[in-house]
Write an enzyme that holds these catalytic residues in place. Sequence first.
Site, PDB file in Angstrom:
ATOM      1  N   LYS A 125       9.273   9.956  -9.055  1.00  0.00           N
ATOM      2  CA  LYS A 125      10.406   9.162  -8.559  1.00  0.00           C
ATOM      3  C   LYS A 125      11.418   8.852  -9.655  1.00  0.00           C
ATOM      4  O   LYS A 125      12.605   8.689  -9.386  1.00  0.00           O
ATOM      5  CB  LYS A 125       9.901   7.854  -7.946  1.00  0.00           C
ATOM      6  N   TYR A 177      10.193  14.737  -0.068  1.00  0.00           N
ATOM      7  CA  TYR A 177       9.466  13.641  -0.722  1.00  0.00           C
ATOM      8  C   TYR A 177       8.001  14.003  -0.971  1.00  0.00           C
ATOM      9  O   TYR A 177       7.488  13.848  -2.085  1.00  0.00           O
ATOM     10  CB  TYR A 177       9.574  12.382   0.143  1.00  0.00           C
ATOM     11  N   SER A 230       4.017   9.328  -7.837  1.00  0.00           N
ATOM     12  CA  SER A 230       5.218   8.489  -7.921  1.00  0.00           C
ATOM     13  C   SER A 230       5.945   8.576  -9.250  1.00  0.00           C
ATOM     14  O   SER A 230       7.072   8.094  -9.363  1.00  0.00           O
ATOM     15  CB  SER A 230       4.857   7.029  -7.657  1.00  0.00           C
ATOM     16  N   VAL A 289      -0.190   7.290  -8.091  1.00  0.00           N
ATOM     17  CA  VAL A 289      -1.556   7.095  -7.589  1.00  0.00           C
ATOM     18  C   VAL A 289      -2.497   8.244  -7.945  1.00  0.00           C
ATOM     19  O   VAL A 289      -3.689   8.185  -7.671  1.00  0.00           O
ATOM     20  CB  VAL A 289      -1.610   6.865  -6.064  1.00  0.00           C
ATOM     21  N   TYR A 305       4.924  -1.074  -9.217  1.00  0.00           N
ATOM     22  CA  TYR A 305       4.808  -1.785  -7.947  1.00  0.00           C
ATOM     23  C   TYR A 305       4.602  -3.272  -8.206  1.00  0.00           C
ATOM     24  O   TYR A 305       5.267  -3.851  -9.056  1.00  0.00           O
ATOM     25  CB  TYR A 305       3.648  -1.223  -7.114  1.00  0.00           C
TER      26      TYR A 305
END
Lengths: 306, 306, 306, 306
Positions: free
Chosen positions: D64, D188, D61, D258, D240
Amino acid sequence: MQQIVDDIAAEMLSRPDRGKVATYIPQLACVDPAHFGISVVMEDGTSYNAGDATTPFSIQSISKMFTLTMALGKMGDAVWKRVGREPSGDPFNSIVQLEVEHGRPRNPFINAGAIAIADAIMMGHEPKETLAEILQFMRFLSDDDSVYIDEKVARSEQLTGDRNASLAHFMASFGHFKNPVDKVLGVYFHHCSLAMTCHQLAKAGAFLVSDGTSQLINSKVVGPQRARRINSLMLLCGHYDGSGEFAFRVGLPGKSGVGGGILAVAPGKASIAVWSPGLDVVGNSHLGTLALEQLAEKTGWSVFAK
Amino acid sequence: MQQIVDDIAAEMLSRPDRGKVATYIPQLACVDPAHFGISVVMEDGTSYNAGDATTPFSIQSISKMFTLTMALGKMGDAVWKRVGREPSGDPFNSIVQLEVEHGRPRNPFINAGAIAIADAIMMGHEPKETLAEILQFMRFLSDDDSVYIDEKVARSEQLTGDRNASLAHFMASFGHFKNPVDKVLGVYFHHCSLAMTCHQLAKAGAFLVSDGTSQLINSKVVGPQRARRINSLMLLCGHYDGSGEFAFRVGLPGKSGVGGGILAVAPGKASIAVWSPGLDVVGNSHLGTLALEQLAEKTGWSVFAK
Amino acid sequence: MQQIVDDIAAEMLSRPDRGKVATYIPQLACVDPAHFGISVVMEDGTSYNAGDATTPFSIQSISKMFTLTMALGKMGDAVWKRVGREPSGDPFNSIVQLEVEHGRPRNPFINAGAIAIADAIMMGHEPKETLAEILQFMRFLSDDDSVYIDEKVARSEQLTGDRNASLAHFMASFGHFKNPVDKVLGVYFHHCSLAMTCHQLAKAGAFLVSDGTSQLINSKVVGPQRARRINSLMLLCGHYDGSGEFAFRVGLPGKSGVGGGILAVAPGKASIAVWSPGLDVVGNSHLGTLALEQLAEKTGWSVFAK
Amino acid sequence: MQQIVDDIAAEMLSRPDRGKVATYIPQLACVDPAHFGISVVMEDGTSYNAGDATTPFSIQSISKMFTLTMALGKMGDAVWKRVGREPSGDPFNSIVQLEVEHGRPRNPFINAGAIAIADAIMMGHEPKETLAEILQFMRFLSDDDSVYIDEKVARSEQLTGDRNASLAHFMASFGHFKNPVDKVLGVYFHHCSLAMTCHQLAKAGAFLVSDGTSQLINSKVVGPQRARRINSLMLLCGHYDGSGEFAFRVGLPGKSGVGGGILAVAPGKASIAVWSPGLDVVGNSHLGTLALEQLAEKTGWSVFAK
């Protein structure tokens, strides 16, 4: 009885308030909202039809009651490991509940539940085989080989089926699926695209009138306890977020579809199918519900009456 | 029938699995889980009692069906502006749904809904007057002046009633309340504290067996349509998040309370009350439900059977 | 700097788009939306005021930062047993999150969190004593004994405080409260009703500019780590559901109140208070935010810049 | 500084509490939890590495933040029509919020948001082209052509990607997608499978240290305002449901993955990357967070300090 259904059909065909035809599946959007059909099949098999009772329409979610019946036949109570049997309190395609309850749909009649049932009845077979089996079951129950699956509607559903694909992948993410997601969706979209007339549908529901044995086809479809339980599920969950309203107004177990059809059951009395394409805000046939309310009033049929 | 209720009572009194007595209200926590009572009052008034059928217990949420009946009598369909008639899909004291639906409870049987009904029936009167009216109604229906409100239980509820106070203030924050929150809660906590025996309760429910007219007290309590609608609400919402399960297993309209009582109605047949203090995980009487399931099996009573 | 605040004040006083004054507390609804004030207190204590910088207004939720500071002083990290420190993703008075997380508010700045903090700082004392302590703290920090609690506003809040009462009773239902709900609410409504000017407020925030030690009052209010943590909480949670937006546009820790005030902190630079009663859709001062955005642009102050 | 990172690495390599390696992607599950790496790249480009700072790992992530930067470059503020910029208050893969907000993810760092960004940057191109562009951007920023996409990880993600497929179809059902769902997911899953070392990652983040211009590659990547805004999004949403916790403990903008990596930015000071595969309960690197907390303490770096 013929007078009653004729009167109801006459009123419904002439009313200006017709609800709104479902638009999210293009093939359904082009159905003429002027239609209205009603078919009452008594316990002994006598039929009373009126209006467009012999025009085929897309039964959509009404098919979920029949695939549930098949799943119970194949797996028995193991079905309830896959889906619950409580009303959802949510719209038919909500995903929130699925998240809260770890991918187990609340009941077999919301979309997620019916997709899980589709996975369950496949048992490793190909969609084509499963669909042939479903079609055979529907033709058997309705005693009519002209029941068919409308491929155009099925394709239209598949093209606009992102919400259902989302539900299916969501459940699959919990490891609940035994078959590939796209095959399960293929089965689901196709059984929702079954085309039947009110008369065929009313005949197909006859086994629920008489504790599981259809006098029409002279055949025990399910045992008495299972018939009652399917009726109970229809009463509590058959109209999505409008199930309470339908029970309150009509007082009979029923299952609706966004094609505008409703199958209702008056135990010991009759199986009834109505069709009018315009829907109310929660997605149930506007005039179909009204017609059933009038029929219940005129006949006194209600599971809640003495 | 006496044999049937005797057999059921004998089995239930001896079973080791008794569920768990509600603990959140201290006065309920001290009830002996060994109790079991059953009373069947046939349409014609004949009674069959077994076990602790004449021991008073706290009827708790079962009272909500009676206050709803009163509210319908006072306000008619205007009641539905205050509460909905859909199953909630949530536990009995959830506040989430209230937020989503702007303070309007989904149905009159979840706590929030019953508190709204309490506000509705007060109509500007003091709690004392409203409670006198409720008590009078219960004594009239059960044809027994010994029905009473257990003040100890009411006080115990009030002391531990923060969740209900939260629900009430939440609804009041939308401007929905006509009476002060603390007075409404006073009425609510007290009517939940009604103490009745199975026999009294079964008699009080008799009007729902016969389309609104109790043959026991020879009196029309509500009209036929209203009786059916109350039955429909009990079937869909009478057991909180276990309503689907109860309909599936028992197949009769019913209303449960955390005191361990359940009132069930077999239209045209009988009014039935059972009591066993131990609850299942969703808060309904564990053995009470089982007893009703057995009774339904043995008698064939089910609104879903022919 | 004086030029900058003068320019900003001049523009803000003349703009036609003023947002909407909070209406749910009647006493706030009657405040004139034409007001605009700004006060910048530099790290060394130098002040720059413009517009209505010396008119008292209701600081409302800005007080929550100060009660949190008091609670941390009294209990240290035990505070985090009562409230979390994550953004809520919900409106300021949502109750849904509370249900999901068993009565523990996500952070000390949503209403539920601040009510829990009010309970924490009471430590068994009466509301009057606790409020005296809060008032003393505010006067000490702002170096101004004219800071007061507006009793009219407090009463108005109490009369319309059902939503907050609902939140408080909800938390109390989990057994989290050490003091009676109505007393906790009394403290909460009163500290929200603190009346302060922009200038007083900017002075009171000075300790967060310099790692916990206010050069203005020459006093260490909290240690450096705690000062940073309070700043972090303000940045992440200080503007309810608009916290991300404020961080994105302004880039400074800040706490807003529905009275139209915002206290912002530029570490190592200045403490800033703005006031304009009209709010945006999520409940933060419309022109106050815009003024801070302009100030940040003109000065280059941003915790995210080099 | 070298002493500081050496000390931190030594402690982290020896600690027994290592969190739990992500298991839902099989290829990640087999990474040795014993790894720990740290790389600090100062504003002037000086580097301090320790532990496994030059071992490639799956950045997941963290990618991102880079695809968001690309999307802002291509579309400017139109990006915010696709995703919001508020913390979500939900786990990284929640679908509930999507339903409530009609398919618009709350921010670009939850999975749904990043998938929407992947759709946005494709602009009608094939996945292969888009991925080539992303790879080129990462190699440019990190000044290292050995950055690569780990095909094994990408395939592993795709095979276990039902939850992400569910999110993507859900958004597509609102008509928000410009490219086919499976192609967007391909992009993705592949950009999440970028393999980089701590050192490469710290270099790639350098532009956020200096208001958008990386002194390392001597290039303006984004303007000052955009750099601040990306930092702000990382601080509020980068971890998160543990973003508040990270801001509270570390006080620096950061983005976790992660795979166990975290990229953090101390504006005006340094870009920092840490890696330790074991995760805490909300899915952020357990020792990585601890290492950054220690680094922040020892250096005094915090956006909230003076």
